[in-house]
Write a protein that holds these residues in place. Structure first.
Motif, short mmCIF file in Angstrom:
data_model
loop_
_atom_site.label_atom_id
_atom_site.label_comp_id
_atom_site.label_asym_id
_atom_site.label_seq_id
_atom_site.Cartn_x
_atom_site.Cartn_y
_atom_site.Cartn_z
N UNK A 51 -14.17 -65.36 18.72
CA UNK A 51 -15.47 -64.79 18.18
C UNK A 51 -16.32 -64.13 19.22
N UNK A 52 -16.15 -64.28 20.29
CA UNK A 52 -17.10 -63.71 21.48
C UNK A 52 -17.21 -62.23 21.41
N UNK A 53 -16.02 -61.54 21.22
CA UNK A 53 -16.14 -59.97 21.32
C UNK A 53 -16.91 -59.41 20.04
N UNK A 54 -17.02 -60.34 19.05
CA UNK A 54 -17.72 -59.94 17.84
C UNK A 54 -19.17 -60.32 17.68
N UNK A 55 -19.54 -61.07 18.81
CA UNK A 55 -20.95 -61.68 18.56
C UNK A 55 -21.75 -60.39 18.95
N UNK A 61 -23.42 -65.32 24.53
CA UNK A 61 -22.96 -66.40 25.46
C UNK A 61 -22.68 -67.51 24.64
N UNK A 62 -23.28 -67.94 23.32
CA UNK A 62 -23.42 -69.18 22.90
C UNK A 62 -22.08 -69.41 22.38
N UNK A 63 -21.11 -68.74 21.89
CA UNK A 63 -19.82 -69.20 21.34
C UNK A 63 -18.94 -69.44 22.81
N UNK A 64 -19.07 -68.70 23.77
CA UNK A 64 -18.54 -68.67 24.97
C UNK A 64 -18.88 -70.22 25.63
N UNK A 65 -20.20 -70.68 25.54
CA UNK A 65 -20.53 -72.00 26.21
C UNK A 65 -20.11 -72.97 25.50
N UNK A 66 -20.24 -72.85 24.01
CA UNK A 66 -19.61 -73.79 23.09
C UNK A 66 -18.20 -74.05 23.30
N UNK A 67 -17.32 -73.03 23.25
CA UNK A 67 -15.71 -73.05 23.58
C UNK A 67 -15.51 -73.63 25.03
N UNK A 68 -16.49 -73.31 25.84
CA UNK A 68 -16.35 -74.13 27.27
C UNK A 68 -16.35 -75.58 27.09
N UNK A 69 -17.48 -75.91 26.51
CA UNK A 69 -17.74 -77.40 26.38
C UNK A 69 -16.79 -78.15 25.47
#
Length: 173
Positions: A51-55, A61-69
């Protein structure tokens, strides 16, 4: 042994009483079913990464951090299940679990009064069950061993070791 293998191995052999002739009869890992939820969590983390490239630029950064967590949580759950081992030896049964701090619960074969093998319907279909150990001391760390693969074989292994040790008396023909 590599660094990753050294960190993710529960080091069962160091708990053996080698001087007394203790040997491992069976080392029981959890059934593969316990890894289904961590894998699903990891898939959610990958989906969030897609989802990050389409955000939007300001909230990308939000889906990136959520994905990492979520990926970290999935890895933690999988490692916790991997490090949980139930061991049957010729003298006792014990369980080692924990990732950073380990817990060891031991029960000599002489204290095992009863073993209940619980197999729910889905466990019977997939080949796992749960052990409930009864002993004179009801509150111990070895009471419930969940998600044991091939529970009937493991139960027979314990019964065989108890019989060979002479704790149940001679066999009557």
């Amino acid at each position: 042994m590599g660094l990753l293998a050294a960190l993710t191995d529960p080091h069962i052999r160091r708990h053996l009483l080698r001087d007394e002739g203790e040997v491992i009869v069976d080392e029981v890992r959890h059934h593969w079913i316990v890894f289904v939820l961590p894998v699903l969590e990891a898939l959610v983390a990958v989906a969030l990464l897609l989802v990050v490239p389409f955000a939007r630029v300001d909230t990308g950064w939000l889906p990136l951090v959520a994905s990492f967590l979520i990926a970290c949580h999935a890895g933690w759950r999988a490692l916790r299940e991997h490090m949980d081992r139930f061991v049957i030896t010729n003298m006792r049964v014990f369980r080692v679990n924990g990732v950073f701090s380990q817990q060891l619960a031991t029960m000599p074969l002489s204290r095992i009064l009863d073993i209940t093998v619980k197999k729910p319907v889905h466990g019977r279909l997939l080949g796992y069950g749960h052990f409930v150990f009864e002993s004179a001391a009801q509150e111990q760390g070895l009471r419930d061993i969940r998600f044991v693969g091939r529970p009937d074989d493991r139960d027979l292994a314990i019964q065989r070791v108890v019989q060979r040790s002479g704790l149940r008396g001679p066999r009557v023909s």
